[in-house]
Each structure stands twice: as structure tokens, then as C-alpha cells.
Write a protein that holds these residues in place. Structure first.
Motif, mmCIF file in Angstrom:
data_model
loop_
_atom_site.group_PDB
_atom_site.id
_atom_site.type_symbol
_atom_site.label_atom_id
_atom_site.label_comp_id
_atom_site.label_asym_id
_atom_site.label_seq_id
_atom_site.Cartn_x
_atom_site.Cartn_y
_atom_site.Cartn_z
ATOM 1 N N GLU A 130 0.761 -1.322 -0.089
ATOM 2 C CA GLU A 130 0.022 -0.012 0.218
ATOM 3 C C GLU A 130 0.969 1.154 0.011
ATOM 4 O O GLU A 130 0.713 2.239 -0.693
ATOM 5 C CB GLU A 130 -0.924 -0.144 1.243
ATOM 6 N N ALA A 131 1.817 1.315 0.792
ATOM 7 C CA ALA A 131 2.910 2.565 0.821
ATOM 8 C C ALA A 131 3.549 2.487 -0.439
ATOM 9 O O ALA A 131 3.646 3.821 -0.787
ATOM 10 C CB ALA A 131 4.052 2.329 2.027
ATOM 11 N N LEU A 132 4.100 1.475 -0.979
ATOM 12 C CA LEU A 132 4.572 1.694 -2.426
ATOM 13 C C LEU A 132 3.637 2.325 -3.600
ATOM 14 O O LEU A 132 4.061 2.947 -4.228
ATOM 15 C CB LEU A 132 5.023 0.490 -2.918
ATOM 16 N N ARG A 133 2.489 1.770 -3.293
ATOM 17 C CA ARG A 133 1.191 2.395 -4.334
ATOM 18 C C ARG A 133 1.023 3.739 -4.233
ATOM 19 O O ARG A 133 1.040 4.440 -5.300
ATOM 20 C CB ARG A 133 -0.054 1.424 -4.093
ATOM 21 N N VAL A 134 1.035 4.180 -3.141
ATOM 22 C CA VAL A 134 0.817 5.670 -3.101
ATOM 23 C C VAL A 134 1.993 6.436 -3.308
ATOM 24 O O VAL A 134 1.999 7.425 -4.172
ATOM 25 C CB VAL A 134 0.660 6.057 -1.308
ATOM 26 N N LEU A 135 3.292 5.865 -2.978
ATOM 27 C CA LEU A 135 4.361 6.745 -3.398
ATOM 28 C C LEU A 135 4.610 6.537 -5.023
ATOM 29 O O LEU A 135 4.951 7.669 -5.709
ATOM 30 C CB LEU A 135 5.813 6.020 -2.826
ATOM 31 N N GLU A 136 4.202 5.631 -5.741
ATOM 32 C CA GLU A 136 4.197 5.596 -6.978
ATOM 33 C C GLU A 136 3.062 6.513 -7.836
ATOM 34 O O GLU A 136 3.148 7.571 -8.621
ATOM 35 C CB GLU A 136 3.516 4.240 -7.775
ATOM 36 N N THR A 137 1.926 6.513 -6.872
ATOM 37 C CA THR A 137 0.958 7.769 -7.352
ATOM 38 C C THR A 137 1.504 8.895 -7.227
ATOM 39 O O THR A 137 1.218 10.042 -7.880
ATOM 40 C CB THR A 137 -0.439 7.558 -6.493
ATOM 41 N N LEU A 138 1.978 9.302 -6.126
ATOM 42 C CA LEU A 138 2.749 10.986 -5.877
ATOM 43 C C LEU A 138 3.878 11.020 -6.907
ATOM 44 O O LEU A 138 4.441 12.209 -7.033
ATOM 45 C CB LEU A 138 3.254 11.008 -4.570
ATOM 46 N N GLY A 139 4.384 9.982 -7.621
ATOM 47 C CA GLY A 139 5.514 10.182 -8.493
ATOM 48 C C GLY A 139 6.731 10.039 -7.930
ATOM 49 O O GLY A 139 7.930 10.449 -8.524
ATOM 50 N N PHE A 140 6.988 9.378 -6.978
ATOM 51 C CA PHE A 140 8.357 9.270 -6.121
ATOM 52 C C PHE A 140 8.927 7.966 -6.757
ATOM 53 O O PHE A 140 10.186 7.765 -6.693
ATOM 54 C CB PHE A 140 8.414 9.347 -4.746
ATOM 55 N N LEU A 141 8.296 6.834 -7.034
ATOM 56 C CA LEU A 141 8.489 5.696 -7.596
ATOM 57 C C LEU A 141 7.779 4.980 -8.799
ATOM 58 O O LEU A 141 6.885 5.754 -9.188
ATOM 59 C CB LEU A 141 8.063 4.530 -6.394
ATOM 60 N N TYR A 142 8.651 4.015 -9.346
ATOM 61 C CA TYR A 142 8.142 3.419 -10.478
ATOM 62 C C TYR A 142 8.330 2.032 -10.436
ATOM 63 O O TYR A 142 9.378 1.660 -9.757
ATOM 64 C CB TYR A 142 8.321 4.083 -12.002
ATOM 65 N N SER A 143 7.534 1.193 -11.087
ATOM 66 C CA SER A 143 7.926 -0.220 -11.241
ATOM 67 C C SER A 143 8.090 -0.536 -12.751
ATOM 68 O O SER A 143 7.535 -0.038 -13.660
ATOM 69 C CB SER A 143 6.406 -0.935 -10.669
ATOM 70 N N LYS A 144 8.921 -1.847 -12.634
ATOM 71 C CA LYS A 144 9.127 -2.562 -13.835
ATOM 72 C C LYS A 144 9.204 -3.944 -13.721
ATOM 73 O O LYS A 144 9.230 -4.513 -12.467
ATOM 74 C CB LYS A 144 10.586 -2.296 -14.249
ATOM 75 N N VAL A 145 8.276 -4.638 -14.852
ATOM 76 C CA VAL A 145 8.198 -6.024 -14.578
ATOM 77 C C VAL A 145 9.108 -6.647 -15.334
ATOM 78 O O VAL A 145 9.780 -6.174 -16.277
ATOM 79 C CB VAL A 145 6.715 -6.393 -14.991
ATOM 80 N N GLY A 146 9.321 -8.254 -15.258
ATOM 81 C CA GLY A 146 9.958 -8.976 -16.213
ATOM 82 C C GLY A 146 11.585 -9.074 -15.766
ATOM 83 O O GLY A 146 11.924 -8.624 -14.530
ATOM 84 N N VAL A 147 12.471 -9.488 -16.472
ATOM 85 C CA VAL A 147 13.736 -9.462 -15.965
ATOM 86 C C VAL A 147 14.435 -8.162 -15.471
ATOM 87 O O VAL A 147 14.210 -7.119 -16.381
ATOM 88 C CB VAL A 147 14.665 -9.950 -17.157
ATOM 89 N N GLY A 148 14.800 -7.984 -14.433
ATOM 90 C CA GLY A 148 15.651 -6.695 -14.048
ATOM 91 C C GLY A 148 14.565 -5.717 -13.469
ATOM 92 O O GLY A 148 14.741 -4.563 -13.219
ATOM 93 N N GLY A 149 13.351 -6.286 -13.275
ATOM 94 C CA GLY A 149 12.231 -5.615 -12.649
ATOM 95 C C GLY A 149 12.409 -5.312 -11.198
ATOM 96 O O GLY A 149 13.235 -5.902 -10.522
ATOM 97 N N GLY A 150 11.329 -4.524 -10.828
ATOM 98 C CA GLY A 150 11.321 -4.150 -9.391
ATOM 99 C C GLY A 150 10.771 -2.644 -9.239
ATOM 100 O O GLY A 150 10.015 -2.179 -10.125
ATOM 101 N N THR A 151 11.066 -2.104 -8.100
ATOM 102 C CA THR A 151 10.669 -0.821 -7.779
ATOM 103 C C THR A 151 11.673 0.050 -7.438
ATOM 104 O O THR A 151 12.636 -0.216 -6.904
ATOM 105 C CB THR A 151 9.874 -0.817 -6.322
ATOM 106 N N PHE A 152 11.597 0.995 -8.435
ATOM 107 C CA PHE A 152 12.800 1.902 -8.558
ATOM 108 C C PHE A 152 12.323 3.463 -7.861
ATOM 109 O O PHE A 152 11.148 3.853 -8.175
ATOM 110 C CB PHE A 152 13.176 2.058 -10.098
ATOM 111 N N VAL A 153 13.425 4.113 -7.613
ATOM 112 C CA VAL A 153 13.125 5.828 -7.395
ATOM 113 C C VAL A 153 13.031 6.380 -8.812
ATOM 114 O O VAL A 153 13.748 6.465 -9.510
ATOM 115 C CB VAL A 153 14.343 6.088 -6.412
ATOM 116 N N GLN A 154 11.860 7.282 -8.861
ATOM 117 C CA GLN A 154 11.646 7.852 -10.249
ATOM 118 C C GLN A 154 12.303 9.297 -10.141
ATOM 119 O O GLN A 154 12.502 9.856 -9.159
ATOM 120 C CB GLN A 154 10.188 8.294 -9.984
ATOM 121 N N LYS A 155 12.761 9.720 -11.307
ATOM 122 C CA LYS A 155 13.371 10.991 -11.475
ATOM 123 C C LYS A 155 12.263 11.996 -11.592
ATOM 124 O O LYS A 155 11.187 11.805 -11.766
ATOM 125 C CB LYS A 155 13.836 11.254 -12.943
#
Length: 237
Positions: A57-82
Motif C-alpha cells: 500500500e505504501a509503495l502504491r501511494v508513493l508511485e501515485t505521488l510520482g516518487f517511485l515507478y515499477s518495472k516487470v520482467g527480468v531486471g524488474g522491481g520498484t525504483f526511485v523515479q526521476k
């Protein structure tokens, strides 16, 4: 007889909200930098000692606010957004990063807003406003003399001008962007000699405002911001 409105009791903060605050703080203080991959949900849950649902839930909100983004597949995960301007000016979020382009764009915003604030402050200021402006100058002067860069006094100066212009819309606009403004000042004031130059500019602007010289106040503020913009272009990467 008028029915009394039902007021719900204040609930204790949810764990996900506490996780959100902690992660956001770690992003803001540089523990996690732009492009960094966060630990997995499982690892974060273990480190924070909360459920994976709270982490999710915390990660979802931070993505909504523009602090994080997610990638799927090889090398995927949650990253700090520019950072984006939208995220930076979101009144529910704070400031992330000090990328050169964001600083330049913020200075462009200041050229439009703060020149008019200076002009109106010269026209409308009260004696109390002058006292507050002068207090900010003394704060900046003392900090620089003690080896600091004067960011608190610098911020207080521009806040005091916004109050002195007696326009609530301008004051609220400046307040909404305050986090980003502080971050850009922290960056530009790190440049050698800049704190002293900024203080000198502030004193000149103050004297013009005190003399109710609207044209000169606006001109000096514009020159002040243009110099900051030039320094940013020459010194920031």
C-alpha cells in the motif's frame, strides 16, 4: 432543531502510512537516490517488521505521488523515479532530488512570480512587514558569519516579501512550492561566494522596498533571480 453533525473519532495512523513516511524520508535524505532499486516487498516487510500488505500500500501511494515507478520482467522491481514538476508541486508530497533542469525551471517560475511580489511589497508593505524582512536579513547574515550558507534566512526573506505584498494568492502559490524552493536554494547557495552575493542582493531589494520604489524593487529582484539562473547553468551538472 438543527441536528448536530456526526464527527468521526480520529483513528490511529495505519502501518502503511508510517511505512510511507519512512520511505519518503529515506528518498528525500538521499538514502535512496534517483534510479535506485528498492528492496523487495518481502525484504522491506522484514526490515520494517510489518506485513507485505502494508508495504504494498505504501509503495502504491508513493508511485501515485510520482516518487517511485515499477518495472516487470527480468531486471524488474520498484525504483526511485526521476522527479517531475507535477510531483514536486504536489501539495501532499515533498521534494525529491535537485536535478539541474528542475532548478532552472523553478527559477523561470520565480522570475514571473517573485518580481511581481517585490513590486507589490514596495507598494503595500507595513512597518511590521519591514521588521520581518529585516529580521530575515539578520538571520541570513548571522548564519553566513558562522560558516553556514544562509538558506533559512534566504527562505525567510522571500517568505516575508510574499507576506508584505498582501496578496493571498501569490503567498499561497509561493507556499505550495516552498519545498522545491528550499531545495533549489540549498543547491545554488553551495556555490562559492553565492551566500554573500545573495545577502547583498537581498539588502538592496529591502532598501528599494523600504523606499517604496516599485520599479527598482522589481528590477532588483529580476536581476537577483537572473544571477542565480546564470550560476546554476554554469556550476550545476
Amino acid at each position: 432543531m438543527q441536528t448536530e453533525p456526526k464527527i468521526e473519532p480520529i483513528k490511529k495512523s495505519r502501518l502503511s502510512e508510517e511505512v510511507l513516511k519512512r520511505l519518503q524520508s529515506m528518498i528525500l535524505d538521499g538514502t535512496f537516490s534517483t534510479g535506485d532499486q528498492l528492496p523487495s516487498e518481502r525484504e522491506l516487510a522484514e526490515q520494517f517488521q510489518v506485513s507485505r500488505a502494508s508495504i504494498r500500500e505504501a509503495l502504491r501511494v508513493l508511485e501515485t505521488l510520482g516518487f517511485l515507478y515499477s518495472k516487470v520482467g527480468v531486471g524488474g522491481g520498484t525504483f526511485v523515479q526521476k522527479v517531475s514538476i507535477e510531483a514536486l508541486l504536489n501539495p501532499f508530497s515533498e521534494i525529491l532530488g535537485n536535478e539541474k533542469q528542475v532548478i532552472i525551471e523553478m527559477l523561470e517560475f520565480r522570475k514571473l512570480l517573485e518580481t511581481e511580489i517585490a513590486r507589490l511589497a514596495a507598494e503595500r508593505h507595513t512597518d511590521d512587514d519591514l521588521i520581518n524582512i529585516e529580521k530575515s536579513l539578520n538571520e541570513m547574515r548571522s548564519d553566513i558569519a558562522a560558516g553556514g550558507i544562509g538558506v533559512a534566512g534566504d527562505t525567510a526573506f522571500h517568505d516575508a516579501l510574499a507576506t508584505a505584498c498582501h496578496n493571498s494568492v501569490f503567498e499561497n502559490m509561493l507556499s505550495m512550492a516552498k519545498g522545491l524552493l528550499v531545495k533549489t536554494r540549498q543547491t545554488t547557495l553551495q556555490i562559492d561566494g553565492q551566500p554573500e552575493k545573495s545577502l547583498s542582493d537581498h539588502i538592496e531589494i529591502f532598501n528599494a522596498i523600504k523606499d517604496r520604489d516599485m520599479v527598482l524593487s522589481e528590477e532588483l529582484m529580476l536581476n537577483h533571480i537572473l544571477k542565480a539562473q546564470k550560476n546554476a547553468l554554469e556550476n550545476l551538472r
